[in-house]
Design a protein around this motif. Structure first.
Motif, PDB file in Angstrom:
ATOM      1  N   MET A   1       8.132  -2.520  -1.398  1.00 34.95           N
ATOM      2  CA  MET A   1       8.340  -2.139  -2.649  1.00 34.95           C
ATOM      3  C   MET A   1       7.789  -0.881  -2.985  1.00 34.95           C
ATOM      4  O   MET A   1       6.814  -0.109  -2.566  1.00 34.95           O
ATOM      5  CB  MET A   1       7.372  -3.212  -3.573  1.00 34.95           C
ATOM      6  N   ASN A   2       8.899  -0.059  -3.675  1.00 34.50           N
ATOM      7  CA  ASN A   2       8.280   1.456  -4.176  1.00 34.50           C
ATOM      8  C   ASN A   2       7.663   1.238  -5.604  1.00 34.50           C
ATOM      9  O   ASN A   2       8.140   0.959  -6.290  1.00 34.50           O
ATOM     10  CB  ASN A   2       9.868   2.236  -4.175  1.00 34.50           C
ATOM     11  N   LEU A   3       6.318   1.370  -5.350  1.00 32.02           N
ATOM     12  CA  LEU A   3       5.623   1.398  -6.434  1.00 32.02           C
ATOM     13  C   LEU A   3       5.778   2.073  -7.635  1.00 32.02           C
ATOM     14  O   LEU A   3       5.943   1.716  -8.808  1.00 32.02           O
ATOM     15  CB  LEU A   3       3.956   1.622  -6.019  1.00 32.02           C
ATOM     16  N   LYS A   4       6.152   3.619  -7.337  1.00 35.97           N
ATOM     17  CA  LYS A   4       6.601   4.373  -8.437  1.00 35.97           C
ATOM     18  C   LYS A   4       7.736   3.955  -9.118  1.00 35.97           C
ATOM     19  O   LYS A   4       7.851   4.146 -10.310  1.00 35.97           O
ATOM     20  CB  LYS A   4       6.714   5.718  -7.895  1.00 35.97           C
ATOM     21  N   GLU A   5       8.824   3.465  -8.248  1.00 35.14           N
ATOM     22  CA  GLU A   5      10.178   3.021  -9.234  1.00 35.14           C
ATOM     23  C   GLU A   5       9.886   1.636  -9.989  1.00 35.14           C
ATOM     24  O   GLU A   5      10.201   1.634 -10.805  1.00 35.14           O
ATOM     25  CB  GLU A   5      11.026   2.705  -8.043  1.00 35.14           C
ATOM     26  N   GLU A   6       8.805   0.942  -9.313  1.00 39.10           N
ATOM     27  CA  GLU A   6       8.821  -0.351  -9.969  1.00 39.10           C
ATOM     28  C   GLU A   6       7.911  -0.121 -11.193  1.00 39.10           C
ATOM     29  O   GLU A   6       8.051  -0.590 -12.212  1.00 39.10           O
ATOM     30  CB  GLU A   6       7.715  -1.247  -9.134  1.00 39.10           C
ATOM     31  N   ILE A   7       6.922   1.163 -11.061  1.00 40.15           N
ATOM     32  CA  ILE A   7       6.028   1.225 -12.132  1.00 40.15           C
ATOM     33  C   ILE A   7       6.951   1.931 -13.368  1.00 40.15           C
ATOM     34  O   ILE A   7       6.829   1.612 -14.596  1.00 40.15           O
ATOM     35  CB  ILE A   7       4.919   2.340 -12.112  1.00 40.15           C
TER      36      ILE A   7
ATOM     37  N   ILE B   1      -0.953   9.632  -9.069  1.00 38.20           N
ATOM     38  CA  ILE B   1      -0.931   9.117 -10.587  1.00 38.20           C
ATOM     39  C   ILE B   1      -0.581  10.306 -11.588  1.00 38.20           C
ATOM     40  O   ILE B   1       0.202   9.876 -12.297  1.00 38.20           O
ATOM     41  CB  ILE B   1      -2.385   8.463 -10.833  1.00 38.20           C
ATOM     42  N   GLN B   2      -1.160  11.264 -11.408  1.00 35.71           N
ATOM     43  CA  GLN B   2      -0.869  12.264 -12.336  1.00 35.71           C
ATOM     44  C   GLN B   2       0.837  12.596 -12.183  1.00 35.71           C
ATOM     45  O   GLN B   2       1.467  12.934 -13.135  1.00 35.71           O
ATOM     46  CB  GLN B   2      -1.376  13.450 -11.742  1.00 35.71           C
ATOM     47  N   GLU B   3       1.429  12.321 -11.051  1.00 36.66           N
ATOM     48  CA  GLU B   3       2.765  12.717 -10.904  1.00 36.66           C
ATOM     49  C   GLU B   3       3.622  11.628 -11.850  1.00 36.66           C
ATOM     50  O   GLU B   3       4.835  12.118 -12.391  1.00 36.66           O
ATOM     51  CB  GLU B   3       3.145  12.594  -9.344  1.00 36.66           C
TER      52      GLU B   3
ATOM     53  N   PRO C   1      -6.344   0.152 -15.444  1.00 36.50           N
ATOM     54  CA  PRO C   1      -6.197  -0.377 -14.384  1.00 36.50           C
ATOM     55  C   PRO C   1      -7.202  -0.978 -13.703  1.00 36.50           C
ATOM     56  O   PRO C   1      -7.025  -1.752 -12.909  1.00 36.50           O
ATOM     57  CB  PRO C   1      -5.700   1.079 -13.484  1.00 36.50           C
ATOM     58  N   ASP C   2      -8.482  -0.490 -13.874  1.00 34.98           N
ATOM     59  CA  ASP C   2      -9.754  -1.060 -13.238  1.00 34.98           C
ATOM     60  C   ASP C   2     -10.651  -0.902 -14.230  1.00 34.98           C
ATOM     61  O   ASP C   2     -11.081   0.346 -14.333  1.00 34.98           O
ATOM     62  CB  ASP C   2     -10.105  -0.378 -11.720  1.00 34.98           C
ATOM     63  N   LEU C   3     -11.391  -2.161 -14.539  1.00 31.68           N
ATOM     64  CA  LEU C   3     -12.280  -1.976 -15.461  1.00 31.68           C
ATOM     65  C   LEU C   3     -13.809  -1.329 -14.971  1.00 31.68           C
ATOM     66  O   LEU C   3     -14.667  -0.923 -15.782  1.00 31.68           O
ATOM     67  CB  LEU C   3     -12.810  -3.366 -15.920  1.00 31.68           C
TER      68      LEU C   3
ATOM     69  N   MET D   1     -13.176   7.961 -11.438  1.00 34.66           N
ATOM     70  CA  MET D   1     -11.975   8.259 -11.549  1.00 34.66           C
ATOM     71  C   MET D   1     -10.881   7.758 -10.356  1.00 34.66           C
ATOM     72  O   MET D   1      -9.919   7.647 -10.697  1.00 34.66           O
ATOM     73  CB  MET D   1     -11.872   9.963 -11.481  1.00 34.66           C
ATOM     74  N   LYS D   2     -11.655   7.807  -9.426  1.00 31.99           N
ATOM     75  CA  LYS D   2     -10.691   7.420  -8.285  1.00 31.99           C
ATOM     76  C   LYS D   2     -10.761   6.084  -7.701  1.00 31.99           C
ATOM     77  O   LYS D   2     -10.016   5.700  -7.006  1.00 31.99           O
ATOM     78  CB  LYS D   2     -11.534   8.196  -6.744  1.00 31.99           C
ATOM     79  N   VAL D   3     -11.312   5.248  -8.659  1.00 28.63           N
ATOM     80  CA  VAL D   3     -11.178   3.815  -8.781  1.00 28.63           C
ATOM     81  C   VAL D   3      -9.634   3.263  -8.866  1.00 28.63           C
ATOM     82  O   VAL D   3      -9.190   2.558  -8.113  1.00 28.63           O
ATOM     83  CB  VAL D   3     -12.058   3.208  -9.568  1.00 28.63           C
ATOM     84  N   ASN D   4      -9.028   4.148  -9.825  1.00 30.77           N
ATOM     85  CA  ASN D   4      -7.716   3.644 -10.329  1.00 30.77           C
ATOM     86  C   ASN D   4      -6.716   4.359  -8.960  1.00 30.77           C
ATOM     87  O   ASN D   4      -6.885   5.248  -8.362  1.00 30.77           O
ATOM     88  CB  ASN D   4      -7.171   4.352 -11.230  1.00 30.77           C
ATOM     89  N   THR D   5      -5.759   3.281  -8.771  1.00 35.94           N
ATOM     90  CA  THR D   5      -4.742   3.317  -7.652  1.00 35.94           C
ATOM     91  C   THR D   5      -3.365   3.012  -8.413  1.00 35.94           C
ATOM     92  O   THR D   5      -3.313   2.494  -9.197  1.00 35.94           O
ATOM     93  CB  THR D   5      -5.005   2.680  -6.564  1.00 35.94           C
ATOM     94  N   LEU D   6      -2.235   3.387  -7.644  1.00 37.38           N
ATOM     95  CA  LEU D   6      -0.918   3.232  -7.844  1.00 37.38           C
ATOM     96  C   LEU D   6      -0.980   1.750  -7.961  1.00 37.38           C
ATOM     97  O   LEU D   6      -0.076   1.051  -8.898  1.00 37.38           O
ATOM     98  CB  LEU D   6       0.056   3.685  -6.897  1.00 37.38           C
ATOM     99  N   GLN D   7      -1.509   1.174  -7.004  1.00 43.47           N
ATOM    100  CA  GLN D   7      -1.095  -0.630  -6.895  1.00 43.47           C
ATOM    101  C   GLN D   7      -1.826  -0.885  -8.161  1.00 43.47           C
ATOM    102  O   GLN D   7      -1.269  -1.894  -8.687  1.00 43.47           O
ATOM    103  CB  GLN D   7      -1.936  -1.015  -5.834  1.00 43.47           C
ATOM    104  N   LYS D   8      -3.139  -0.681  -8.380  1.00 44.79           N
ATOM    105  CA  LYS D   8      -3.720  -1.145  -9.611  1.00 44.79           C
ATOM    106  C   LYS D   8      -2.989  -0.619 -11.022  1.00 44.79           C
ATOM    107  O   LYS D   8      -2.857  -1.775 -11.902  1.00 44.79           O
ATOM    108  CB  LYS D   8      -5.200  -0.629  -9.840  1.00 44.79           C
ATOM    109  N   LEU D   9      -2.403   0.460 -10.997  1.00 43.12           N
ATOM    110  CA  LEU D   9      -1.772   0.788 -12.217  1.00 43.12           C
ATOM    111  C   LEU D   9      -0.486  -0.266 -12.418  1.00 43.12           C
ATOM    112  O   LEU D   9       0.042  -0.679 -13.521  1.00 43.12           O
ATOM    113  CB  LEU D   9      -1.125   2.067 -11.891  1.00 43.12           C
TER     114      LEU D   9
END
Length: 308
Positions: free
Chosen positions: A1-7, A28-30, A77-79, A267-275
């Motif tokens: 799965m392409n996470l960026k496309e799915e997001i 994530i900034q991208e 994305p992550d509490l 800040m780095k807890v958030n990831t593309l997968q979590k997003l």
């Protein structure tokens, strides 16, 4: 799965917008619709027309977005994406503190919880802190919280004496003055630019002191200069993108790490997968009582009116 496309697909499907802080991971900034510092993100949150706001940042930032957008669903994305500075100012302890100074105007840095904001007269960010302090009559006593380093800097710049809460950011206190001076000897043509949350001995070495956005603008204005950057290392991604010709060197941390610079673990807890997961499931969601939200909204609106 392409996470960026799915997001991207989920964003369109759910009418969602992604707001991201400069300290987030580059990937994530991208994909974010807007990237900024605390002031810029607060201003953007106020303008959002989407049904869902995904806040790629830390908890207090997502709370601020919810305070400004009660009818929208705000997701984080992550509490566990907290903030050492916000944690250094527990609401009940802060209530007891301000009760000791009943005739003081309470100014809080935006890096605090909604509960602390609710006890505040006006909020500020590092971008507008000087303006906020100078808006208060000179004969009015001030409490400033939670960041003692920013508070000391503001006392110096504005000439005001303020009662300071004893809080700090572990990232901005992690810079090593000894290593920084060694680095400066290796790069004598470099200018140090620093965030005002840094300790006083770091700020004394800096050619420019300002907010994250201010530091970015400083580099943009002098792209041929070499810079040692004393703030969270996530800003380097945006700086390199905006000013590819500038030589950017991260300020060294006291502890050895792989990049020899300071990074915020929260800040780095958030990831593309979590997003992706939070957009898919529309959770975790930030929820506040309406009473608390309205109390916290008053000092935020006062700040935003000053920042137009």
């Amino acid at each position: 799965m392409n996470l960026k496309e799915e997001i991207d697909r989920l964003k369109k499907e759910k009418n969602a917008v992604i707001l991201a802080h400069y300290y987030q991971e580059a990937e994530i900034q991208e994909i974010a619709d807007y990237v900024g510092d605390s002031l810029g993100l607060s201003q953007q949150a106020e303008k959002v027309e989407a049904d869902i706001i995904v806040f790629a940042g830390v908890h207090f930032m997502a709370e601020t977005a919810k305070i400004l957008n009660p009818s929208k669903k705000v997701l984080l994305p992550d509490l566990n994406a907290g903030c050492s500075l916000a944690d250094s100012c527990p609401p009940e302890a802060f209530r007891q503190f301000i009760e000791q100074y009943p005739d003081h105007t309470v100014v809080t840095y935006i890096n605090c919880s909604a509960a602390v904001k609710a006890m505040t007269d006006i909020v500020c960010t590092s971008s507008n802190a000087v303006k906020v302090i100078e808006s208060i009559p000179k004969d009015q006593s001030i409490i400033f919280a939670p960041d003692k380093n920013l508070g000391k800097y503001l006392c110096h710049v504005t000439g005001r004496e303020m009662v300071l809460w004893d809080g700090s950011c572990i990232v901005h206190e992690a810079f090593s003055i000894d290593k920084l001076l060694v680095l400066l000897k290796e790069h004598p043509d470099a200018k140090i630019i620093a965030h005002p949350e840094s300790e006083e001995h770091i700020l004394k070495t800096a050619s420019y002191i300002g907010s994250t956005a201010g530091m970015l603008n400083c580099v943009k204005q002098n792209p041929e200069q070499k810079y040692i950057v004393a703030t969270e290392a996530g800003i380097l991604y945006e700086m390199r993108k905006e000013v590819p010709d500038a030589v950017l060197i991260p300020a060294p941390a006291k502890e050895d790490n792989t990049c020899a610079c300071s990074e915020c673990a929260y800040m780095k807890v958030n990831t593309l997968q979590k997003l992706y997961d939070c957009l898919l499931h529309e959770a975790p969601e930030i929820k506040l009582s309406e009473e608390l939200r309205q109390q916290a909204l008053i000092p935020i609106n006062r700040m935003l009116k000053l920042s137009i």
